[in-house]
Design an enzyme around this catalytic site. Structure first.
Site, PDB file in Angstrom:
ATOM      1  N   PHE A  23      60.010  53.157  34.622  1.00 20.23           N
ATOM      2  CA  PHE A  23      59.437  51.976  35.262  1.00 20.23           C
ATOM      3  C   PHE A  23      57.928  51.894  35.086  1.00 20.23           C
ATOM      4  CE2 PHE A  23      63.187  53.092  37.868  1.00 20.23           C
ATOM      5  CZ  PHE A  23      63.885  51.897  37.831  1.00 20.23           C
ATOM      6  N   THR A  80      51.533  45.603  34.412  1.00 22.20           N
ATOM      7  CA  THR A  80      52.433  44.453  34.327  1.00 22.20           C
ATOM      8  C   THR A  80      51.793  43.081  34.549  1.00 22.20           C
ATOM      9  OG1 THR A  80      53.006  44.699  36.672  1.00 22.20           O
ATOM     10  CG2 THR A  80      54.396  45.866  35.074  1.00 22.20           C
ATOM     11  N   TYR A  87      50.900  41.765  27.382  1.00 24.47           N
ATOM     12  CA  TYR A  87      51.896  42.496  28.168  1.00 24.47           C
ATOM     13  C   TYR A  87      53.268  42.392  27.513  1.00 24.47           C
ATOM     14  CZ  TYR A  87      55.384  43.210  31.837  1.00 24.47           C
ATOM     15  OH  TYR A  87      56.494  43.607  32.548  1.00 24.47           O
ATOM     16  N   ASN A 140      61.687  37.557  37.245  1.00 25.69           N
ATOM     17  CA  ASN A 140      60.764  37.760  38.376  1.00 25.69           C
ATOM     18  C   ASN A 140      61.456  38.495  39.516  1.00 25.69           C
ATOM     19  OD1 ASN A 140      59.388  35.840  36.682  1.00 25.69           O
ATOM     20  ND2 ASN A 140      58.038  35.463  38.407  1.00 25.69           N
ATOM     21  N   PHE A 162      46.607  30.310  46.226  1.00 27.65           N
ATOM     22  CA  PHE A 162      46.220  29.616  45.000  1.00 27.65           C
ATOM     23  C   PHE A 162      47.447  29.399  44.117  1.00 27.65           C
ATOM     24  CE2 PHE A 162      42.439  31.848  46.485  1.00 27.65           C
ATOM     25  CZ  PHE A 162      41.495  30.823  46.461  1.00 27.65           C
ATOM     26  N   GLY A 220      48.533  32.603  29.175  1.00 28.78           N
ATOM     27  CA  GLY A 220      49.730  33.358  28.816  1.00 28.78           C
ATOM     28  C   GLY A 220      50.962  33.051  29.633  1.00 28.78           C
TER      29      GLY A 220
END
EC number: 5.1.3.2
Length: 338
Positions: A81, A85, A153, A182, A215, A296
């Site tokens: 893991f 990220t 990434y 996600n 935000f 990105g």
């Protein structure tokens, strides 16, 4: 070797997904030997992991120390893991991401090869390897190309997958690449301990709880409401998928490399996530400010996880509301009390 007798190494086991995974692993297999390699001496997970978990503080970029530590642990199964990220940070510090995610993985493979024995390796990959894929939902059999990933990434994870797939031509490695979409929710009391996380859901929850501005990055995407659309998966469903993948690999010893998408198969826009959180926190009102897009970020990422359902019998069961409510409980009852 059966799961219950295995020596399991978890790299990044003090992080969000790694610590939740160990929690679920020990619930299902309480007698396994678990070792952790991590660099976070201040992780709150250290206070929560059971004493039977052996923690080693080793940087994956220190190949000599990593090799010595892995020789000492002598694992049979490895869950990798450990990674940096943040998509945004990767666009600002690409070399740092190639170091930690690609070179760190290479050092791990060198160390495992020194053991001179078969290793089952489960690699945390990402939806970012697909970039702005034109086929939606994104299928597992989409041919990956270096130009597909839209940020450093994703490229670092793509290159790691290529290395891993190449190495499985040798008899030492069996590899499963699990491409996350996600991840949200918590395996309370384990959750996202990272105070600097850039993930949408924890920042949204903290904005409600701390009465600060949230935000929203971009409201001008070519989507139904102008915000990004993402596929979310509850962290406990994700951990269950890892354990199902392990069981499947045990039953299929001839498999050398396989990849699976892990998500819900359903896309939610940022506005839909915000509205779900608003329902949980009502009558509290969110203080919201819209900012420009982050570099990105693809407009839409939704997964086809048919293969995971067919081969692993994996079916996520926890809703977006459950993800948000579990993570709210984590931040309310655990995060600030540790």
């Amino acid at each position: 070797m059966s799961e219950t007798k295995s020596k399991v190494l978890v790299l990044g086991g003090l992080g969000y997904i790694g610590s939740c995974f160990i929690d679920q692993l020990l619930k299902q297999y309480p007698d396994v030997t678990v070792s952790v390699i991590d660099i976070n001496h201040t992780s709150l997970a250290l206070q929560l992991l059971p004493r039977q978990v052996n923690v080693h503080f080793v940087n994956l970029l220190d190949r000599a120390q990593l090799t010595d530590t892995i020789a000492q642990i002598n694992p049979d199964v490895v869950f990798h893991f450990a990674a940096k990220t943040s998509v945004k940070e990767s666009t600002e510090q690409p070399l740092t991401y190639f170091d930690h995610n690609l070179v760190g993985t290479l050092n791990l493979l060198h160390a495992l090869k020194e053991l001179q024995k078969p290793i089952q390796l489960f690699f945390s990959s990402t939806a970012a390897v697909f970039g702005s894929a034109s086929t939606l939902p994104i299928p597992e059999n989409l041919v990956l190309e270096e130009t597909l990933a839209s940020n450093p990434y994703g490229i670092s994870k793509f290159l790691s997958e290529i290395v891993l797939q190449t190495l499985t031509r040798s008899p030492h490695f069996q590899v499963i690449a699990l491409r996350y979409f996600n991840v949200a929710g918590a395996s309370n009391p384990f959750g996202n301990f990272n105070k600097n996380t850039t993930l949408l859901i924890p920042n949204l929850i903290k904005a409600f709880m701390e009465k600060r501005t949230f935000f929203l990055y971009g409201d001008d995407y070519d989507t139904k409401d102008g915000s990004c659309i993402r596929d979310y998966i509850h962290v406990v469903d994700l951990c269950d998928a890892h354990l199902l993948a392990w069981k499947w690999l045990q039953a299929n010893p001839k498999v050398r490399f396989e990849s699976f998408n892990l998500g819900s198969g359903q896309g939610f826009s940022n506005w839909e996530v915000i509205n779900t959180a608003q329902a949980i926190f009502a009558p509290e009102q969110l203080q919201l400010k819209i900012e420009s897009r982050r570099a990105g970020d693809p407009p839409v990422l939704v997964v086809d996880c048919t293969k995971a359902k067919r081969l692993l019998n994996f079916q996520p069961t926890r809703s977006l509301h459950k993800m948000l409510s579990d993570e709210t409980i984590f931040y309310r009852d655990f995060y600030n009390r540790l």
